[in-house]
Motif scaffolding. Structure first.
Motif, PDB file in Angstrom:
ATOM      1  N   ARG A  87       0.842  -1.192   0.000  1.00  0.00           N
ATOM      2  CA  ARG A  87       0.000   0.000   0.000  1.00  0.00           C
ATOM      3  C   ARG A  87       0.875   1.239   0.000  1.00  0.00           C
ATOM      4  N   VAL A  88       0.700   2.097  -1.003  1.00  0.00           N
ATOM      5  CA  VAL A  88       1.513   3.307  -1.096  1.00  0.00           C
ATOM      6  C   VAL A  88       0.648   4.489  -1.507  1.00  0.00           C
ATOM      7  N   MET A  89       1.122   5.694  -1.193  1.00  0.00           N
ATOM      8  CA  MET A  89       0.523   6.924  -1.688  1.00  0.00           C
ATOM      9  C   MET A  89       1.570   7.639  -2.528  1.00  0.00           C
ATOM     10  N   ILE A  90       1.169   8.099  -3.713  1.00  0.00           N
ATOM     11  CA  ILE A  90       2.092   8.737  -4.633  1.00  0.00           C
ATOM     12  C   ILE A  90       2.115  10.250  -4.408  1.00  0.00           C
ATOM     13  N   ARG A  91       3.303  10.786  -4.327  1.00  0.00           N
ATOM     14  CA  ARG A  91       3.541  12.222  -4.136  1.00  0.00           C
ATOM     15  C   ARG A  91       2.632  12.847  -3.072  1.00  0.00           C
ATOM     16  N   PRO A  92       2.688  12.349  -1.843  1.00  0.00           N
ATOM     17  CA  PRO A  92       1.875  12.948  -0.781  1.00  0.00           C
ATOM     18  C   PRO A  92       2.440  14.278  -0.317  1.00  0.00           C
ATOM     19  N   GLN A  93       1.578  15.111   0.214  1.00  0.00           N
ATOM     20  CA  GLN A  93       1.994  16.367   0.831  1.00  0.00           C
ATOM     21  C   GLN A  93       2.135  16.117   2.333  1.00  0.00           C
ATOM     22  N   LEU A  94       3.347  15.911   2.783  1.00  0.00           N
ATOM     23  CA  LEU A  94       3.594  15.619   4.188  1.00  0.00           C
ATOM     24  C   LEU A  94       4.160  16.839   4.896  1.00  0.00           C
ATOM     25  N   ALA A  95       3.658  17.093   6.089  1.00  0.00           N
ATOM     26  CA  ALA A  95       4.160  18.216   6.873  1.00  0.00           C
ATOM     27  C   ALA A  95       5.655  18.036   7.131  1.00  0.00           C
ATOM     28  N   VAL A 105       5.185   4.765   1.770  1.00  0.00           N
ATOM     29  CA  VAL A 105       4.920   3.325   1.851  1.00  0.00           C
ATOM     30  C   VAL A 105       4.260   3.030   3.185  1.00  0.00           C
ATOM     31  N   LEU A 106       3.000   2.662   3.143  1.00  0.00           N
ATOM     32  CA  LEU A 106       2.295   2.303   4.370  1.00  0.00           C
ATOM     33  C   LEU A 106       2.671   0.897   4.809  1.00  0.00           C
ATOM     34  N   GLU A 107       2.712  -0.015   3.847  1.00  0.00           N
ATOM     35  CA  GLU A 107       3.134  -1.376   4.146  1.00  0.00           C
ATOM     36  C   GLU A 107       3.472  -2.107   2.850  1.00  0.00           C
ATOM     37  N   GLY A 108       4.266  -3.165   2.988  1.00  0.00           N
ATOM     38  CA  GLY A 108       4.582  -4.001   1.843  1.00  0.00           C
ATOM     39  C   GLY A 108       5.961  -3.756   1.270  1.00  0.00           C
ATOM     40  N   TRP A 109       6.113  -4.168   0.007  1.00  0.00           N
ATOM     41  CA  TRP A 109       7.405  -4.149  -0.684  1.00  0.00           C
ATOM     42  C   TRP A 109       7.437  -3.052  -1.748  1.00  0.00           C
ATOM     43  N   ALA A 110       8.547  -2.309  -1.802  1.00  0.00           N
ATOM     44  CA  ALA A 110       8.708  -1.275  -2.818  1.00  0.00           C
ATOM     45  C   ALA A 110      10.174  -1.194  -3.238  1.00  0.00           C
ATOM     46  N   LEU A 124      12.601  11.571  -0.224  1.00  0.00           N
ATOM     47  CA  LEU A 124      12.262  10.908  -1.476  1.00  0.00           C
ATOM     48  C   LEU A 124      11.252   9.792  -1.248  1.00  0.00           C
ATOM     49  N   LEU A 125      11.484   9.007  -0.213  1.00  0.00           N
ATOM     50  CA  LEU A 125      10.568   7.931   0.170  1.00  0.00           C
ATOM     51  C   LEU A 125      10.330   8.045   1.665  1.00  0.00           C
ATOM     52  N   ALA A 126       9.069   7.923   2.066  1.00  0.00           N
ATOM     53  CA  ALA A 126       8.730   8.054   3.481  1.00  0.00           C
ATOM     54  C   ALA A 126       7.911   6.850   3.934  1.00  0.00           C
ATOM     55  N   CYS A 127       8.066   6.515   5.200  1.00  0.00           N
ATOM     56  CA  CYS A 127       7.222   5.535   5.869  1.00  0.00           C
ATOM     57  C   CYS A 127       7.319   5.825   7.357  1.00  0.00           C
ATOM     58  N   ALA A 128       6.514   5.178   8.161  1.00  0.00           N
ATOM     59  CA  ALA A 128       6.500   5.493   9.588  1.00  0.00           C
ATOM     60  C   ALA A 128       7.854   5.252  10.270  1.00  0.00           C
ATOM     61  N   PRO A 129       8.578   4.152   9.964  1.00  0.00           N
ATOM     62  CA  PRO A 129       9.835   3.900  10.669  1.00  0.00           C
ATOM     63  C   PRO A 129      11.000   4.761  10.218  1.00  0.00           C
ATOM     64  N   LEU A 130      10.983   5.236   8.938  1.00  0.00           N
ATOM     65  CA  LEU A 130      12.143   5.976   8.436  1.00  0.00           C
ATOM     66  C   LEU A 130      11.769   6.797   7.202  1.00  0.00           C
ATOM     67  N   ASP A 131      12.627   7.776   6.883  1.00  0.00           N
ATOM     68  CA  ASP A 131      12.528   8.551   5.652  1.00  0.00           C
ATOM     69  C   ASP A 131      13.841   8.422   4.892  1.00  0.00           C
ATOM     70  N   VAL A 132      13.751   8.386   3.588  1.00  0.00           N
ATOM     71  CA  VAL A 132      14.941   8.378   2.734  1.00  0.00           C
ATOM     72  C   VAL A 132      15.156   9.795   2.227  1.00  0.00           C
ATOM     73  N   THR A 133      16.299  10.387   2.566  1.00  0.00           N
ATOM     74  CA  THR A 133      16.578  11.773   2.207  1.00  0.00           C
ATOM     75  C   THR A 133      17.614  11.910   1.106  1.00  0.00           C
ATOM     76  N   GLY A 134      18.324  10.834   0.787  1.00  0.00           N
ATOM     77  CA  GLY A 134      19.315  10.862  -0.277  1.00  0.00           C
ATOM     78  C   GLY A 134      19.423   9.508  -0.943  1.00  0.00           C
ATOM     79  N   LEU A 135      19.332   9.493  -2.268  1.00  0.00           N
ATOM     80  CA  LEU A 135      19.369   8.234  -3.009  1.00  0.00           C
ATOM     81  C   LEU A 135      20.091   8.455  -4.324  1.00  0.00           C
ATOM     82  N   ALA A 136      21.152   7.696  -4.565  1.00  0.00           N
ATOM     83  CA  ALA A 136      21.935   7.857  -5.778  1.00  0.00           C
ATOM     84  C   ALA A 136      21.369   7.041  -6.935  1.00  0.00           C
TER      85      ALA A 136
END
Length: 309
Positions: A87-95, A105-110, A124-136
């Motif tokens: 389950r994912v949401m595309i381009r969400p507006q997160l505070a 990513v709410l749950e599952g594989w991505a 770039l990618l967010a979920c409850a446990p962590l956020d990805v801020t840099g990806l090469a």
């Protein structure tokens, strides 16, 4: 007669303009591969996903447990592969996350792959446990509740991981390394993925597939309705972390007009207390004065702890 005709012209013009606006989709991504079943939730409407379908910002995409692969290709470059039961949401507006979020990513594989090496963003990618801020280049992530596993497949990945104190902690994952964030808040980074992760990764993630975006350019794919959304089907999103779930107050307010949905919201109010003000808006002094002798409707009892953000 002339006056009536002129009025009809105005009405028709407005109707045509409205119709055009309703179909002017702000495409954020396109479904280019779908091996299995998946649904798309646009606003408060559930649709059956198809290859070639346009995905708009804040659309929710969910794959079934039997799905092998779903690929989204972003306008501007980059791909997102989804495994089963994801389950994912595309381009969400997160505070506090800026405008760089490609996917939540709410749950599952991505598996997220960027075309431009070194591309950066607030998140770039967010979920409850962590956020990805840099990806090469690319990463694979598996999310389940407050647990997350991340594999930096071909280049280092910069992350902010929620620690035991509930604070984001910068953590670098080197090329080929593996990060595990457990439900108790403990975090480990190892030089390579654990065997259980390797065995569980969707097989389709290991294939190198060419872009198929050009096949659907200029096409308007119509999607069939997937039936009314129920509370059970939206509960995981309604109970997500506060920075995400508050997005649904306005979006899913029409669903609260359905009595079973409303009853479920009230029964589970402690899990999403922000809905209290939507379901039970405070009455003004004038409204109360206009209803002499009427007793106010009983509100669910919510503890002060539940009302905290």
């Amino acid at each position: 007669m002339k006056r009536l005709s002129a009025r009809l012209v105005v009405i028709l013009a407005c109707a045509l303009a409205g119709a055009g606006a309703s179909h002017a989709r702000e495409r954020a991504a396109t479904i280019t591969i779908l091996d299995g079943q998946a649904t798309l939730i646009h606003a408060a409407t559930r649709l059956l996903a198809k290859e070639g379908a346009a995905i708009e910002a804040e659309d929710i995409v969910e794959t079934s447990s039997s799905s092998a692969l779903m690929r989204l290709e972003f306008d501007g470059g980059g791909t997102l592969d989804l495994g089963p039961a994801s389950r994912v949401m595309i381009r969400p507006q997160l505070a506090s996350a800026g405008n760089g979020v490609l996917v939540y990513v709410l749950e599952g594989w991505a598996k997220l792959t960027l075309d431009k090496p070194g591309e950066q963003g607030p998140v770039l990618l967010a979920c409850a446990p962590l956020d990805v801020t840099g990806l090469a280049r690319e990463l694979v992530v598996h999310v389940k509740g407050m647990e997350a596993e991340l594999f930096a497949e071909s280049a280092p990945v910069q992350t902010l991981v929620m620690n035991k104190a509930g604070k984001p902690e910068p953590t670098k994952v080197d090329k080929g390394a593996f990060l595990a964030r457990r439900a108790d808040g403990s975090v480990s980074v190892t030089p390579r993925p654990v065997p259980a992760f390797i065995q569980a990764v969707p097989r389709a993630f290991m294939d190198t597939l060419p872009s198929r975006l050009a096949l659907f350019k200029g096409k308007d794919i119509k999607l069939d309705a997937g039936g009314k959304l129920s509370y059970d089907e939206t509960q995981a999103w309604l109970n997500a972390e506060p920075r995400l779930r508050t997005r649904f107050l306005a979006r899913w307010k029409p669903l609260a007009q359905d009595e079973p949905f409303r009853r479920a919201l009230v029964a589970q109010m402690a899990l999403h207390p922000e809905w209290h003000k939507v379901l039970f808006p405070p009455q003004s002094a004038g409204q109360l004065a206009s209803q002499p002798g009427r007793k106010p409707a009983p509100h669910p009892v919510i503890s002060s702890e539940a009302l905290k953000p």
